[in-house]
Design a protein around this motif. Sequence first.
Motif, mmCIF file in Angstrom:
data_model
loop_
_atom_site.group_PDB
_atom_site.id
_atom_site.type_symbol
_atom_site.label_atom_id
_atom_site.label_comp_id
_atom_site.label_asym_id
_atom_site.label_seq_id
_atom_site.Cartn_x
_atom_site.Cartn_y
_atom_site.Cartn_z
ATOM 1 N N ALA A 30 0.817 -1.213 0.000
ATOM 2 C CA ALA A 30 0.000 0.000 0.000
ATOM 3 C C ALA A 30 0.852 1.265 0.000
ATOM 4 C CB ALA A 30 -0.936 -0.002 1.208
ATOM 5 N N MET A 31 2.078 1.184 0.521
ATOM 6 C CA MET A 31 2.951 2.349 0.547
ATOM 7 C C MET A 31 3.463 2.705 -0.840
ATOM 8 S SD MET A 31 5.150 1.385 3.940
ATOM 9 C CE MET A 31 6.259 2.752 3.696
ATOM 10 N N TYR A 32 3.658 1.715 -1.727
ATOM 11 C CA TYR A 32 4.293 1.951 -3.031
ATOM 12 C C TYR A 32 3.395 1.595 -4.210
ATOM 13 C CZ TYR A 32 8.293 1.937 0.098
ATOM 14 O OH TYR A 32 9.155 2.188 1.123
ATOM 15 N N MET A 33 2.134 1.289 -3.946
ATOM 16 C CA MET A 33 1.242 0.929 -5.047
ATOM 17 C C MET A 33 1.005 2.149 -5.941
ATOM 18 S SD MET A 33 -2.278 0.673 -2.826
ATOM 19 C CE MET A 33 -3.205 -0.079 -4.143
ATOM 20 N N VAL A 34 1.022 1.913 -7.226
ATOM 21 C CA VAL A 34 0.801 2.982 -8.210
ATOM 22 C C VAL A 34 -0.180 2.468 -9.252
ATOM 23 C CG1 VAL A 34 3.016 4.134 -7.947
ATOM 24 C CG2 VAL A 34 2.822 2.212 -9.518
ATOM 25 N N ARG A 35 -0.905 3.425 -9.812
ATOM 26 C CA ARG A 35 -1.825 3.076 -10.889
ATOM 27 C C ARG A 35 -1.087 3.034 -12.219
ATOM 28 N NH1 ARG A 35 -6.565 7.295 -10.295
ATOM 29 N NH2 ARG A 35 -4.779 8.678 -10.135
ATOM 30 N N HIS A 36 -1.590 2.234 -13.112
ATOM 31 C CA HIS A 36 -0.963 2.106 -14.421
ATOM 32 C C HIS A 36 -1.144 3.405 -15.196
ATOM 33 C CE1 HIS A 36 -0.850 -2.566 -14.717
ATOM 34 N NE2 HIS A 36 -0.151 -2.081 -13.737
ATOM 35 N N GLU A 37 -0.029 3.935 -15.690
ATOM 36 C CA GLU A 37 -0.062 5.107 -16.555
ATOM 37 C C GLU A 37 0.461 4.709 -17.925
ATOM 38 O OE1 GLU A 37 2.223 8.128 -14.764
ATOM 39 O OE2 GLU A 37 0.899 8.363 -13.025
ATOM 40 N N ASN A 38 -0.061 5.404 -18.920
ATOM 41 C CA ASN A 38 0.359 5.096 -20.281
ATOM 42 C C ASN A 38 1.783 5.571 -20.504
ATOM 43 O OD1 ASN A 38 -2.135 4.007 -20.927
ATOM 44 N ND2 ASN A 38 -2.976 5.968 -21.542
ATOM 45 N N LEU A 39 2.642 4.673 -20.938
ATOM 46 C CA LEU A 39 4.020 5.016 -21.253
ATOM 47 C C LEU A 39 4.090 5.794 -22.561
ATOM 48 C CD1 LEU A 39 5.656 1.617 -20.273
ATOM 49 C CD2 LEU A 39 5.563 3.709 -18.927
#
Length: 406
Positions: free
Chosen positions: A173-182
């Motif tokens: 939960a501390m480092y979770m990130v949502r997928h962003e378009n590269l």
Amino acid sequence: MNQCLFGTEVFMRVLTVMSGVIISATGAWCLAYYRSAFSSIAFILAIAMTLSGVFLIGAYLVSGKKRLPETILIEGMLTLIFGFVTLNNEVTDTAMAMFFGAWLTATGLIRFTQSLAVSRFDPRNWAKILPLSILSSIFGFIMMMHTLVSAINQLTLVGSALILNGLSQLVYAMYMVRHENLPHTEQVRERVEAKQAAAEAKRKERDELRQLTRSERDIRKRELRDAAAAQAEDKKRLARIEKQKLKEAREALLDPTIQLTEMEMAEIADAIQEDSAAIPAVEADDAMPEQIPAQEVLQAPETPKEPTAFVREEADVQPETPEMSWETLIKEPAWQTPAFPHKPDITEILEREVKKPEPLPFTPLSLEELIEQEKANPAQRLGQKKEEEDQRFTEEFSWHWPPKED
């Protein structure tokens, strides 16, 4: 919009933290009551796992358009299913360690894949998720081996498994990130959208042409053709302009002359005027002879001069040098003066008229003769050549052979 996205990200983190806290607290409670029967605490375990699964599914759903990895949804559904099985008292005391070991192994492997997903966006902190995920997978695999864990208290193993899974969720939960378009994904999406827009425009244009009559359709096609030709001509004109600019820039770089601004030229003219004003004063000082005392001057004897009546002495006339000033200074660039050597450009050389070779002096008659000679029989040509050689030999040696009769 940014505040909304920030609130969404915080909310999904809060849900994941709540899931981890609930699972960890339940594991600590199991360790505290490890002497109790599993049937007495099964309801608490089932409720905790069900809430954890619901929170994980909620975190995935509230992540918005740029969602979390699908593994969050899979973990939430898996935990929810295991919670429902536990709630229905389908887990026996003998299969309890294997049941929770399988759940811990699956969640540990899922956490490992989540850390790899984080590595694409956070290459510095993704490795912090790996230790607990690997430890959870190994511990769950050991719990599924009944012969190894049969001598250990089963509730102690279940509590340890819950604590490991909860801590792993808290770290994630501390480092979770949502997928962003590269960047490459954005470029691919833009290309696909451009192709779709072009296809849609062509389809609309085709539908409009079908609704017109034949004459109107021909006029419309002609207009489109003319517009395309004009667009192509504009592209060619712009390309020629760019080419001319590049050529001028290249010539300016290769030009050996120095480009002077108007200010620099004015400073040069002022310096020339000051030098020209100082030169006459110096010449006047040099022309004044030093005054020598009369007693020291020695009179040289005068030598008689030869008569030079027939020679007219002319004074040495020196050509006057023009005075340098701003008016006489050349104001045009050096490459535009006649003295500057002009080198022909490659385009001028190519545009020169190429002299065509003169045609061969063949007349129709001589051409026909050549064709007849080519078509003649080889034996006939050989005989004709022999006759010519005999005639030439006779003409050359007729002065002594045959001898003349008296």
